[in-house]
Scaffold this active site. Structure first.
Site, PDB file in Angstrom:
ATOM      1  CG  ASP A 257      -0.312  -0.116   2.545  1.00  0.00           C
ATOM      2  OD1 ASP A 257       0.928  -0.176   2.602  1.00  0.00           O
ATOM      3  OD2 ASP A 257      -1.050  -0.158   3.552  1.00  0.00           O
ATOM      4  CG  HIS A 260       1.365  -1.783   6.283  1.00  0.00           C
ATOM      5  ND1 HIS A 260       0.185  -1.238   5.845  1.00  0.00           N
ATOM      6  CD2 HIS A 260       1.101  -2.425   7.444  1.00  0.00           C
ATOM      7  CE1 HIS A 260      -0.760  -1.537   6.718  1.00  0.00           C
ATOM      8  NE2 HIS A 260      -0.240  -2.245   7.699  1.00  0.00           N
ATOM      9  CG  ASP A 283      -2.558  -7.470   7.592  1.00  0.00           C
ATOM     10  OD1 ASP A 283      -3.441  -8.115   8.189  1.00  0.00           O
ATOM     11  OD2 ASP A 283      -1.608  -6.926   8.179  1.00  0.00           O
TER      12      ASP A 283
END
Length: 394
Positions: A257, A260, A283
């Site tokens: 993304d 992270h 996740d």
């Protein structure tokens, strides 16, 4: 549509198992892929339902998300069939056709409830939605030093007998376990997982490089969300991250993304690990596909804005990443090809979960789990086991 008819997606670029066909077609019959070829090879049959597009449309295998907690206000820890049904119905919008319902560190009772629910759901699910192909047990057998957004109060040492109870409760459907192998009994549980054909994944772990080596010897073959919740890279102690880079025995999850881990670190990981070992995951939390606000994660409030989910203290708490965006981001950050994406979203997870005989590539005889992307790599259509599960509105 007549259930005996076949669906033909015609005049598209087909990313099949062994080659990319620029002017291709793919035929789906009775939940399976029954033909793949070039357009001039197609012979129309009376019951064929032809969807004619153009070669700017790309047909790839559906993504297999091995690490996803929730979406659309549903979470695997809700412990209800309705929650898993919501996940299964929503995920085809982003090109995911199979997933592991992922638990998190909670009380033993809450974990067992979620496992029983998921196990029962797997036995009864229908073909129209994304398929729950198993369960990912993330925690509670992790390191308190690397808890991340996992509630520390429920973390416990790895425990073979407790895992056996939970696997029984899940009907044998736990396929992957995230654990910290350096914790007491960590190697014993890792060995037991290997013996029983469950993937042992190193995650939320403070392992040193050498301890990861011991875990690989015991049977570990996977790394949970690279960079996050692990001992990082140091020139005198390579840690979990160094092992992920260097040990070819490991498949490695990555959340792409750009939050992270920075895009440059995604590129660094990709250059080192390559599409041969990398697996893209989301996740994601229940807040994905919802508007900004505050949502629950394991009894903790999570604040969600347009791109980020955090606990009150600012700790990253899972993602709201859609698999389709993971694909676009990864191609942008690494300059990889769509063939590489297919490996990282479908082929590698299918191999790791021992599903490659029926999923992970477009090949005659495999499940008709198929995604049609337009020229902008947006999801145009998704078929789950031959059923049209999502179609983009004009």
């Amino acid at each position: 549509m007549d259930t005996h008819s076949s669906i033909i997606i015609y005049n598209v670029t087909v990313y099949s198992e062994n080659q990319t066909l620029k002017n291709g077609y793919i035929k789906l019959t009775n939940k399976k892929i029954t033909e793949i070829g070039e357009t001039h090879q197609y012979v129309r049959q009376p019951n064929d339902h032809v969807i004619e597009l153009s070669p700017s449309y790309k047909v790839i295998p559906g993504a297999i998300d091995v690490h996803i907690h929730g979406v659309n206000n549903a979470d695997a820890m809700d412990g209800t069939a309705e929650a898993l049904k919501t996940m299964a119905r929503t995920l085809p919008k982003e090109g995911t056709t199979s997933f592991l319902a992922t638990t998190m560190t909670q009380s033993n009772e809450a974990v067992e409830k979620a496992l029983r629910n998921a196990g029962a759901y797997i036995e009864e699910q229908t073909d129209a939605d994304a398929e729950v192909v198993g369960i990912h047990l993330e925690g509670p057998f992790i390191s308190p030093k690397r808890a991340g957004a996992q509630p520390p109060t429920h973390i416990q040492d790895p425990n073979v007998s407790l895992f056996q109870e939970w696997q029984k409760a899940a009907g044998g459907h736990i396929k992957l376990v995230t654990l910290a192998p350096e914790q007491p009994n960590g190697l014993a549980l890792t060995s037991y997982l290997k013996e029983t054909n469950v993937v042992a994944s190193i995650g939320h772990s403070d392992s040193t490089y050498d301890q990861v080596g011991e875990a690989i010897e015991a049977g570990a073959s996977h790394i949970t969300h690279l960079y996050n919740g692990m001992r990082g890279l140091h020139h005198r102690e390579p840690g979990v991250l160094g092992a992920a880079y260097l040990r070819d025995e490991l498949f490695v999850e990555l959340i792409t993304d750009g939050i992270h881990c920075r895009p440059e670190m995604i590129k660094l990981a990709y250059d080192q690990i390559t599409s041969e070992r990398m697996i893209l995951i989301t996740d994601s939390l229940r807040a994905k596909w919802l508007k900004n606000g505050t949502y629950d994660l394991g009894g903790q409030p999570v604040h969600v804005n347009d791109t980020t989910a955090t606990l009150a203290d600012g700790t990253l708490a899972g993602s709201i990443l859609k698999m389709n965006d993971a694909i676009k981001n990864t191609m942008s950050f690494t300059n990889c090809s769509l063939e590489d994406i297919v490996k990282m979203t479908a082929e590698n997870p299918a191999k790791q979960l021992n599903l490659f005989d029926k999923k992970g590539t477009l090949k005659v005889g495999k499940d008709a789990d198929i995604v049609v992307l337009n020229e902008n790599l947006d999801v145009e259509m998704t078929f789950c086991r031959g059923t049209l599960s999502f179609q983009k509105e004009d």
